[in-house]
Scaffold this motif. Sequence first.
Motif, PDB file in Angstrom:
ATOM      1  N   ASP B 126       3.031   2.063 -40.462  1.00 62.00           N
ATOM      2  CA  ASP B 126       2.031   1.805 -40.969  1.00 62.00           C
ATOM      3  C   ASP B 126       1.025   0.922 -40.014  1.00 62.00           C
ATOM      4  OD1 ASP B 126       4.146  -0.610 -42.122  1.00 62.00           O
ATOM      5  OD2 ASP B 126       2.180  -1.103 -41.576  1.00 62.00           O
ATOM      6  N   VAL B 128      -0.950  -1.569 -40.418  1.00 61.57           N
ATOM      7  CA  VAL B 128      -0.125  -3.644 -39.542  1.00 61.57           C
ATOM      8  C   VAL B 128       0.517  -3.438 -38.280  1.00 61.57           C
ATOM      9  CG1 VAL B 128       0.793  -5.364 -39.933  1.00 61.57           C
ATOM     10  CG2 VAL B 128      -0.149  -4.392 -42.035  1.00 61.57           C
ATOM     11  N   GLN B 170      -3.689  -7.937 -51.391  1.00 64.21           N
ATOM     12  CA  GLN B 170      -4.086  -6.969 -50.621  1.00 64.21           C
ATOM     13  C   GLN B 170      -4.930  -8.281 -49.606  1.00 64.21           C
ATOM     14  OE1 GLN B 170      -5.270  -4.083 -50.664  1.00 64.21           O
ATOM     15  NE2 GLN B 170      -4.452  -3.960 -52.873  1.00 64.21           N
ATOM     16  N   LYS B 173      -2.079  -8.562 -46.973  1.00 63.92           N
ATOM     17  CA  LYS B 173      -1.566  -7.564 -46.402  1.00 63.92           C
ATOM     18  C   LYS B 173      -2.800  -7.716 -45.528  1.00 63.92           C
ATOM     19  CE  LYS B 173      -1.171  -3.099 -44.988  1.00 63.92           C
ATOM     20  NZ  LYS B 173      -1.712  -2.170 -46.239  1.00 63.92           N
ATOM     21  N   LYS B 176      -2.339 -10.615 -42.454  1.00 62.18           N
ATOM     22  CA  LYS B 176      -0.395 -10.020 -41.515  1.00 62.18           C
ATOM     23  C   LYS B 176      -1.642  -9.122 -40.725  1.00 62.18           C
ATOM     24  CE  LYS B 176       2.390  -7.928 -43.148  1.00 62.18           C
ATOM     25  NZ  LYS B 176       4.169  -7.786 -44.250  1.00 62.18           N
TER      26      LYS B 176
ATOM     27  N   ASN C 159       4.342  -2.341 -44.810  1.00 59.02           N
ATOM     28  CA  ASN C 159       3.303  -3.695 -44.326  1.00 59.02           C
ATOM     29  C   ASN C 159       3.138  -3.380 -45.605  1.00 59.02           C
ATOM     30  OD1 ASN C 159       4.552  -5.657 -42.428  1.00 59.02           O
ATOM     31  ND2 ASN C 159       4.213  -3.641 -41.366  1.00 59.02           N
ATOM     32  N   GLY C 160       2.994  -3.501 -47.052  1.00 55.54           N
ATOM     33  CA  GLY C 160       2.401  -2.703 -47.847  1.00 55.54           C
ATOM     34  C   GLY C 160       1.323  -3.934 -48.621  1.00 55.54           C
ATOM     35  N   PRO C 161       0.700  -3.630 -49.494  1.00 59.81           N
ATOM     36  CA  PRO C 161       0.309  -2.691 -50.126  1.00 59.81           C
ATOM     37  C   PRO C 161      -0.687  -2.184 -49.574  1.00 59.81           C
ATOM     38  CG  PRO C 161      -1.002  -4.030 -51.595  1.00 59.81           C
ATOM     39  CD  PRO C 161      -0.597  -4.709 -50.602  1.00 59.81           C
ATOM     40  N   CYS C 162      -1.420  -0.535 -50.083  1.00 63.20           N
ATOM     41  CA  CYS C 162      -2.419   0.382 -49.039  1.00 63.20           C
ATOM     42  C   CYS C 162      -3.227  -0.079 -49.673  1.00 63.20           C
ATOM     43  CB  CYS C 162      -2.025   1.457 -48.457  1.00 63.20           C
ATOM     44  SG  CYS C 162      -1.706   2.547 -50.279  1.00 63.20           S
TER      45      CYS C 162
END
Lengths: 699, 293, 227
Positions: B126, B128, B170, B173, B176, C159-162
């Motif tokens: 993904d 990250v 969000q 994320k 991160k 490693n969410g969310p998108c």
Amino acid sequence: MDNYQASRMREASYGHSLIPPCQVACPLHMEIGEYVDLVAQGKVLEALQVIRDGNPFPSICAYVCTHPCEDACRRSQVDKSIAIRALKRFAVEFGGDRMIQLEAETTQSEKVAVVGSGPAGLACAYYLRKLGYPVTIFEAYSELGGMLRVGIPQYRLPREVVDTEVQRLIHMGVEIRANTRVISLDLLFDMGYKAVFITVGAHQSLRMGIEGEESPGVIDGATFLREVNLGLKPSLGEEVAVVGGGNVAMDAARAAVRLGASKVSILYRRSRAEMPAGPDEIEQALEEGVETMFLVTPTKMKRENGRLSVTCVRMELGEPDAGGRSRPVPIEDSDFNIEFDTLITAIGQAPQISEDFRLRIGKGSTIQVDPITLTTNRTGVFAGGDAVTGPATVTQALASGRQAAFRIDDYLRHRYPLVDKEAEETLSGELLPKTIEMIRKIERLEPPLLPPEARAKEFKSVELIYNWEAAVDEARRCLRCGMGAEILFQDKCATCLTCLRVCPYHVPYLDEGGTIQIPADQCQACGICVAECPAKAIVLRKPYDRRHIDEELEHALKSAAESKSKPLIIGFCCQYGLFGTGALASLWREGKAGIWIVPVLCVAKLEGGHVLRAFEMGAEGVFIAGCGEQCSRENTAFWVLQRVEKVRKTLAQIGLEPERLQTFNLRIAEGDTAEALDNFTEQIGGLCLASVIKQEVKS
Amino acid sequence: MANSLFEEKLNSNGFLVTTEIGPPKGADVSEMVHHIDFLKDKVDAINVTDNQSSVMRFPSLGGCLLVKERGGEPIFQITCRDRNRLAIQADLLLAYSRDIKNVLCLTGDSVDVGDHKEAKPVFDLDSVQLLRVVREMESGKDMGGNELKGVPQFCLGASVHPEADFIEPQLVKFEKKVIAGAQFFQTQGIFDLESLRRFMQYASQFNIKILAGIIVLASARMARYMNDNVPGIIVSQAIIDELANVEKGKGLQKGIEIASRLIKTIREENLCHGVHIMAVGNEGIVPDILEAA
Amino acid sequence: MIVAEQKPMEEIRRVIAPYERVLLLGCGTCMTVCGAGGEREVSFLNSALRVAQAKSSDGIHSFSEYTVKRQCDFEFLDLLTDKVNEVDAILSLGCGIGVQVVAERFPDMPVLPGVNTSFMGMAKEWGVWDERCAACGDCRLAETAGICPITRCTKGILNGPCAGTKNGKCEANKDMDCAWILIYKRLERLQQLEKMRRYYPPRNFRVIPRPRRIVMKADVELGEDNG
């Protein structure tokens, strides 16, 4: 044989219905659940058949039974008990009980004498006759029936009803010796009778034992009613008192009203709650204008100036006596006087057994018998009815007479009486609140009564009969105790929890071991879980319920194949309600234009597999006609539609038009349903034509 | 020492402008080349999208090569939807060797929203994880722990969604991604400056650069369509109404007006570090926007 | 529970076309629970196939039906040894495992699948099954408050969310909740949000190479000295 066949056989032979409480409570152990269900389908002839299987004189019970079944009925845990007696009356009248002729042959040589022609005596004679014995009934009075004739007034039990039963017995070959008082049992044996059944009833009124009881104007209840029933009209004057609180007291009071007394008062030493009379009797008496004086008892009477002067004392309720009822205790210095023209005593009756019979007599002057064999201290002499129990109900007397007949048969055939067959399992347990909550509350439909003003004028029957709709609607309130679902094949059960999730009444549950249980005393017998179980592990307890749709379907398909009418349409129609007798019945009887009806007992039990089978065997169209939201069970329509959608989807995948399967609601106006069915038939006809054309085009 | 021209500009404090080019569905790149020529001097860098919205197109890496050829500064958009870790690392080696050093690390839209709905979605990594992987390569080893002969260095970016209706996840994320090594962020389309302001209050604690994504709408219908079908886009009702109220044919003009207005405000109030203009098929009007802003 | 869906009738009819006597074999465990291949479904399918045959009137098939407790264990299939001599093919309504085990047990018998095995999942309510587990072999539900990102996130990211979540739903399937929003909310409830702030490295997609095998049997040496 492999597991598959074994399980099929197991299912076929399994019939573990539980005995519902109504049947347990009935002294005759009648199959009440069965006949109520038949009434709910409008099938009065079949209902009457079931009734007659369990009861020798349904007409009599239909009028006067005290309905212990209703007291035990579990519907009362939801709203009110089912009006079982009134439904039985409906079945008896509309089923044409009156018309039924009975025959019997003599196949045995031993003669049996029945002494007393009350309900126990008549029942005993009936069953003995059916067993083939020559029977003679000895009756002291000129008319037969015992208390049925001389005790119960005609507004409760019309005389024609008793006459009809007596005539039937005569037609069966029972010998009647009326106006014949039996004074010695030895004489009967000398006459050649091999067994005797003593059932002389309890006609001797108990005395109050107070000063002035012999005065003119004081009459005992049994004598009074006898005179009334024999057509004599004893003169009562204007103001009448009746002492007592049982049915005899009510009967006497209401008879007095009909004889023209302007004021009739019941004097009872306890309060209304303790009165042994049936609540209906009390209610109807009050409606007819009978007054009540509770917690009073006469202490002495004397005739003065042409009237009875009665001294009474007030009572209060004290400690309970042996029977559990509060003992009434006189209140000191509460004496008062009251005047009447007539006083009728109705404080109880006892049998009067001649000493010459040399029978052992016990408490309350009743004959002592062995409870199982009904034998007395004399060989070959049996006894039953009120003579043994003291005043009891008509139905208990019938049961006693039936029991006596079979015991006499055992005796004459030198058999030991069989101990009660392995006790069949009965239903126990109260309905749980979560189930009660989901049962639709419907008011109990009482049978119509003559208005009180009309009643007070004459001795015509007070209670009228239901009309068809009312009877059917009332019968549909039955919870079908003991006839529900059971997980028969526990090994097939995958504990998928479908039954738990689909049950509208929250009945199935997971026990501590993680096994699904469907408690028989909660199940409302709707059949939804049976049809939805993916492992086919659940069956309905009654074998008839299980096979019913399959057998009816095969029968319809066979008839349809023979008749070759086109297009063939199979209709699964609910039997409850008036379908069998309504206008749609014509569809059933004539197979209108290729429509063949498969009767089902609630469409909730209809499975997708049944519908497919119809198509497989040549049906061009299939419809399902149910009661929609008016089904007596919840969520039926939802499940039927789920199954319909699944079948439609499958039909489409096979290349058949989904419209070939339709649902209809029988409860909307009949005209609409008939019209909708006509449209459906046309539509199917069109589809058939289209496919024929397609075939031709292809070839 | 900056790894690329764009990184230099990032490190300065100027107002940054980037834009994106969507490659063609086919092998004919003439129009794309035309757009590159047209835009290369007007913006600080050009993103080339990578099978955007899961619609199969000429690849981003190929587009970046063309940008480089024509003298522009490319940003290589790389998603995790179509390639596994081997392919991704390999492509990065190629990119670095051709002097394509700006990489935007994205997870990628779901296969279901595109035009090859039956394809196997890869998502071996993904966004990250991708950022981390790149930083690990920069330290001289690939994901398998093997030494690289020729170690790449990149300027890394990622995306963020300040207008998400539930913002907290969000932000988790986002953080991160920052920790994983992102240096700059291009946001999803901004239509409501309030949410941008709120986001910037939170984001300004980090040492990274934020470029606000500005989408040029051409009509109310387009706005509604994007709302319903394109992931990450939420157009406010006010803007849809504005677009709806113009006469036929003037939609695009209005869109330009709206875009310019947003950019102007951002620039004047110094809300963030720059803008990333997404013209979505109307690449030609980008200069007009810049002029108007 | 393994959840499957019956194949469309047309496909089933097509695969059984070459065989005259077909045994419809149901399974009494997962396929019963999910309503795709238990005894009732076998019976229903039998009827449906017969209706189809009656309609097309070119029927060559004769169908028999049987349901075993499980198809994925050889012992349960012993009950079939006689039956297989009387049929030309078996249409198994068991899951993919069942079909293969039956085929392995009766290698001379064509064994055809009647259902599409879809996922491992749970029943939300009667008639609604949702996927829950992908058998990734590397369960990380401890990090995500008991909500699996592999199955419940369309992209399966760790490693969410998108950015594709709107109104708490997934961009790809608007009926499905965004798993990472669910995870965030549940971690918040458990006061364990730091688990979401951690970096999760790329998955090991080959925890065990395919086809996977788990061995519980230990290798022991029997001898005079031992036990």
